[in-house]
Design a protein around this motif. Structure first.
Motif, short mmCIF file in Angstrom:
data_model
loop_
_atom_site.label_atom_id
_atom_site.label_comp_id
_atom_site.label_asym_id
_atom_site.label_seq_id
_atom_site.Cartn_x
_atom_site.Cartn_y
_atom_site.Cartn_z
N ILE A 310 -20.38 -86.02 8.64
CA ILE A 310 -19.86 -86.92 9.67
C ILE A 310 -19.82 -86.21 11.03
N GLU A 311 -19.36 -84.98 11.04
CA GLU A 311 -19.28 -84.24 12.30
C GLU A 311 -20.66 -84.11 12.93
N ARG A 312 -21.69 -83.91 12.09
CA ARG A 312 -23.05 -83.75 12.63
C ARG A 312 -23.54 -85.05 13.26
N THR A 313 -23.08 -86.21 12.77
CA THR A 313 -23.52 -87.48 13.36
C THR A 313 -22.96 -87.70 14.75
N THR A 314 -21.94 -86.96 15.12
CA THR A 314 -21.36 -87.13 16.46
C THR A 314 -22.16 -86.41 17.53
N ARG A 315 -23.16 -85.63 17.12
CA ARG A 315 -24.00 -84.89 18.07
C ARG A 315 -25.42 -85.40 18.01
N PRO A 316 -26.21 -85.24 19.05
CA PRO A 316 -27.60 -85.73 19.06
C PRO A 316 -28.40 -85.20 17.87
N GLY A 317 -29.21 -86.10 17.29
CA GLY A 317 -30.07 -85.71 16.17
C GLY A 317 -29.37 -85.64 14.84
N GLY A 318 -28.17 -86.18 14.75
CA GLY A 318 -27.40 -86.06 13.52
C GLY A 318 -27.65 -87.15 12.51
N TYR A 319 -28.56 -88.08 12.81
CA TYR A 319 -28.85 -89.18 11.89
C TYR A 319 -30.11 -88.85 11.10
N GLY A 320 -30.03 -88.96 9.79
CA GLY A 320 -31.19 -88.71 8.95
C GLY A 320 -31.10 -87.39 8.23
N ASN A 321 -31.75 -87.33 7.07
CA ASN A 321 -31.64 -86.19 6.19
C ASN A 321 -32.27 -84.92 6.75
N THR A 322 -33.33 -85.05 7.56
CA THR A 322 -34.05 -83.87 8.04
C THR A 322 -33.14 -82.93 8.82
N ASP A 323 -32.35 -83.50 9.74
CA ASP A 323 -31.47 -82.67 10.56
C ASP A 323 -30.03 -82.63 10.06
#
Length: 764
Positions: A310-323
């Motif tokens: 969830i925290e990663r989704t709050t930053r650019p590029g956080g959507y999707g399994n690759t990143d």
């Protein structure tokens, strides 16, 4: 855009005319050459064959050669197929793509049950010889990259209790159905009542709280028994399924995959004379299917990973399994909070046949289809208004949170689609000398309306689009000798512009597409066929919403399909057939990373490209004795895409990038498909084992490079009116997938694990 008539079209028309001249010159022709489908019929097992080895059915007069497999009612009852997909997965060259569950969201091919023949999803689906797709539909695919081209979910058409036969026609051997049947045709033939009044009750139950109920009653009425009727009602329901995870090697519940589907069908037939009859068919089917989107990635199913994702989704590029590894676990909120998709179909078909000549029917038909789809994406936002995260679903806080969370608009549908189309069809067939002339014209009016919830305003917004289509067809099956048929034909297709919505005043056009097919019987045991057809598939409404390089417009799909095959009987108990299919699309549509001069970089765009596709099938059927039968098959598929019109494909593309995977289809499906089907029948016993072995799959896209999937059934007749059966699908609990998305990651679409069903059928 109006297409000019090509030289090949003129050649086809000339061939028809020359055939007519030839008939006049052949005044001494043999009347026995006029057998369109029923001539020189022989019976192999329970299936009648003509002199070319083609299986004869109620609809076989449409066919002009090619590789055809017919699934009969007898096989359906012995194997206990519960839906159309289950029945045709045994056919070599037929493949399916789905997320491992019954339902599917409108507009997203990745989460629907789509299929292909010989690797091509441009497949026409029919019921009793009538197309059932809607030309304005945007159901499969929100972009051409992910779009399945079939546009129909086979399992939502009819219940298996209503099916008499299923014809699977590979390649252009039934071009009467449309210029866009690049991959082939699936023709579902419905059941008709007989002279005897009889009924059946079937009940089965098994794994995952799955229950199936079927009730049928059929017979005849009137002093002369000229009225025939067939009525059925069915229910198919199940709880959440289970699967064997190819990543962890463990068994897991696929939360949110439960479903319930009901169907009611009525068919009435009135026989006026041997050549005149009336058929009225009404079909209702509805379903409520869970929508979990994807299975969890159990490698990252922990509270610490949950918060990290969830925290990663709050930053650019956080959507999707690759990143953001394990990203798809957030979709578990849909399954846990009640997201679903549903449908309700009502179909009416009235056909009056006013003449029959040499197996060809002349008729007028009226049809009306109303298909209603709706769904609920019911999930909490990952980050709550106070900045905290949604609790981990396995934590102590989850139950209290989900119970008290205030979902916007409760369980009201977030999206509603209504697809309607109705039309009339006139067909006329006449045998003149050595010519069997068949012509038809169809007028179809289709429309789709969408009502979608705007989450920002919490208001519903409505858009509508409609289109009118006229199809025409002229075919001459020329019986050159008692062993050789030559069939030239030409199709006419006119599509109006789309009216309404974002696609208004675009997409119209007229085209003529010729086709040539021939069959030759070298002897009673050896025959061959050869076919060519020019294909044309107009752009669909959804294609116009896709960005194109430099703002250029997409063009309709066009190309050529060639097919060749040979059949050989080896003795009385063995037959072998070989089929080769080559598709050369000069203008195919795909979504790919191409050079964008305005951005001076590669970008995902919709483009017209060249597509070359080849497929190879070899099948062998052998009857050991009166009890044992064996069928073996091998299928190979391969695609090659090429840029055109000055486009430059991204040379550094890979499966793990967020670009379209359509052009890398060879890595997104097994290269080889082997099928073995063995059956044993003796008195009251019947048992069959189906083996599908897939090899050559990419480990970047699938958890296993090969998978062996076994299905077994046994049937026992206690007496003439009562039988019991046992079926086991995925006997060895194999972990496998048939779909991949870089966005969701490896293993996101697992297929169901081992499932057991026991049932009984009673006839009265």
């Amino acid at each position: 855009m109006v297409k000019r008539i090509s030289a090949a079209t003129v050649a086809a028309v000339v061939a028809v005319l020359l055939g007519g001249i030839h008939s006049v010159a052949s005044a001494g022709f043999d009347e026995n050459l006029n057998a369109y489908t029923l001539d020189t019929v022989v019976v192999e097992g329970s299936q009648a064959k003509n002199k070319f080895g083609d299986t004869v059915t109620e609809q076989s007069y449409y066919r002009t050669g090619g590789d055809v497999k017919v699934i009969t009612r007898e096989e359906i009852e012995k194997r206990h197929y519960h839906d159309v997909t289950d029945a045709i997965k045994r056919v070599p060259g037929v493949t399916f793509t789905n997320a491992g569950y019954r339902g599917g969201e409108y507009g997203y091919n990745s989460y629907n049950n789509s299929m292909a023949i010989n690797g091509d999803s441009r497949v026409i689906v029919l019921v009793d010889g009538r197309r059932v797709d809607n030309s304005t539909s945007t159901r499969f695919g929100d972009r051409a990259a992910a779009a399945g081209r079939t546009m129909v979910d086979l399992n939502q058409l009819v219940s298996m209790a209503d099916v008499e036969k299923i014809e699977v026609i590979k390649g252009p051997g039934a071009s009467v159905y449309g210029a866009d049947a690049t991959g082939g045709v699936i023709n579902i033939i419905t059941r008709k009542g007989g002279d005897k009044n009889e009924g059946t009750v079937e009940v089965s139950t098994g794994s995952w709280k799955k229950h199936i109920y079927n009730l049928t009653y059929s017979g005849s009425a009137g002093a002369d028994k000229s009225w025939k009727y067939f009525v059925s009602a069915s229910r198919n329901m199940a709880g959440d399924s289970r699967y064997h995870d190819g990543l962890t090697g463990e068994d897991h519940t696929y939360t949110g995959t439960s479903y319930k589907e009901d169907g009611v069908s009525v068919r009435l037939d009135k026989e006026f004379t041997d050549k005149q009859n009336l058929r009225v068919w009404y079909n209702h089917k509805d379903g409520h299917d869970g929508y979990p989107i994807t299975a969890r990635d159990w490698r990252y199913w922990s509270e610490s990973d949950w918060n990290r994702i969830i925290e990663r989704t709050t930053r650019p590029g956080g959507y999707g399994n690759t990143d953001n590894p394990g990203y798809r676990n957030l979709f578990s909120l849909d399954a846990l909070s009640g997201s679903y998709n549903a449908y309700r179909n009502n179909d009416l078909d009235i056909t009056y046949t006013f003449d029959k000549d040499n197996g060809m029917e002349s008729f007028v038909r009226y049809y009306n289809q109303k298909h209603h789809y709706w769904g609920v994406d019911r999930y909490p936002d990952w980050v709550l208004p106070d900045g905290s995260y949604v609790p981990f679903p396995d934590s102590a806080q989850w139950e209290s949170f989900i119970r008290n969370y205030n979902f916007p608009r409760g369980l009201d549908p977030t999206t509603v689609y209504d697809e309607e189309n109705h039309g009339v069809q006139l067909q006329y067939g006449k045998s003149v000398g050595i010519h069997d002339l068949l012509t038809s014209v169809t007028y179809d009016k289709a429309k789709t309306s969408r009502v979608r919830l705007n989450r920002a305003t919490q208001k519903y917004e409505t858009t509508k689009v409609d289109r009118k289509t006229v199809y025409g067809y002229l075919q001459d099956k020329i019986h050159l000798t008692d062993r050789w048929d030559f069939t030239p034909a030409v199709r006419f297709s006119h599509y109006s512009d789309y009216v309404g919505g974002a696609y208004s005043d675009v997409g119209g056009g007229t085209t003529y597409t010729p086709t040539l097919n021939t069959q030759y019987a070298f002897s009673d045991s050896l025959s061959a066929y050869l076919g060519w057809t020019k294909v044309y598939r107009p752009l669909k409404a959804r294609d116009y919403s896709i960005k194109t390089p430099n703002g250029d417009s997409l063009r309709d799909e066009e190309g050529n399909v060639y097919t060749i095959g040979i059949r050989k009987d080896i003795g009385d108990k063995t037959n072998v057939s070989v089929h080769y299919d080559w598709t050369d699309m000069s203008n195919a549509v795909t979504y790919y990373s191409v050079w964008d001069s305005s951005a001076a970089d590669f970008a995902n765009k919709a483009v017209n490209a060249r597509e070359k596709k080849k497929s190879f099938n070899i099948t062998m059927d052998h009857q050991f004795d009166d009890h044992w039968n064996l069928s073996l098959a091998y299928t190979y598929l391969h695609d090659k895409w090429q840029a055109k019109d000055g486009m430059q494909f991204d040379p550094d593309i890979s499966l793990n990038s967020n670009s379209n995977v359509n052009t890398m289809i060879n890595q997104l499906r097994p290269a080889n498909h082997y099928t073995a089907n063995v059956s044993y029948e003796n008195g009251k016993w019947y048992t069959g084992l189906l083996a599908n072995w897939y090899t050559g799959a990419s480990k970047e896209a699938f958890t296993h490079s090969r998978a062996l999937v076994l299905d077994w059934n046994v049937n026992y007749d206690f007496r003439k009116d009562m039988s019991a059966y046992l079926t086991i699908t995925n006997l060895t609990n194999q972990a496998y997938e048939n779909a991949y998305s870089a966005y969701n990651g490896l293993g996101a679409a697992p297929q169901p694990g081992r499932a057991i069903m026991i049932g009984m059928k009673y006839k009265f």
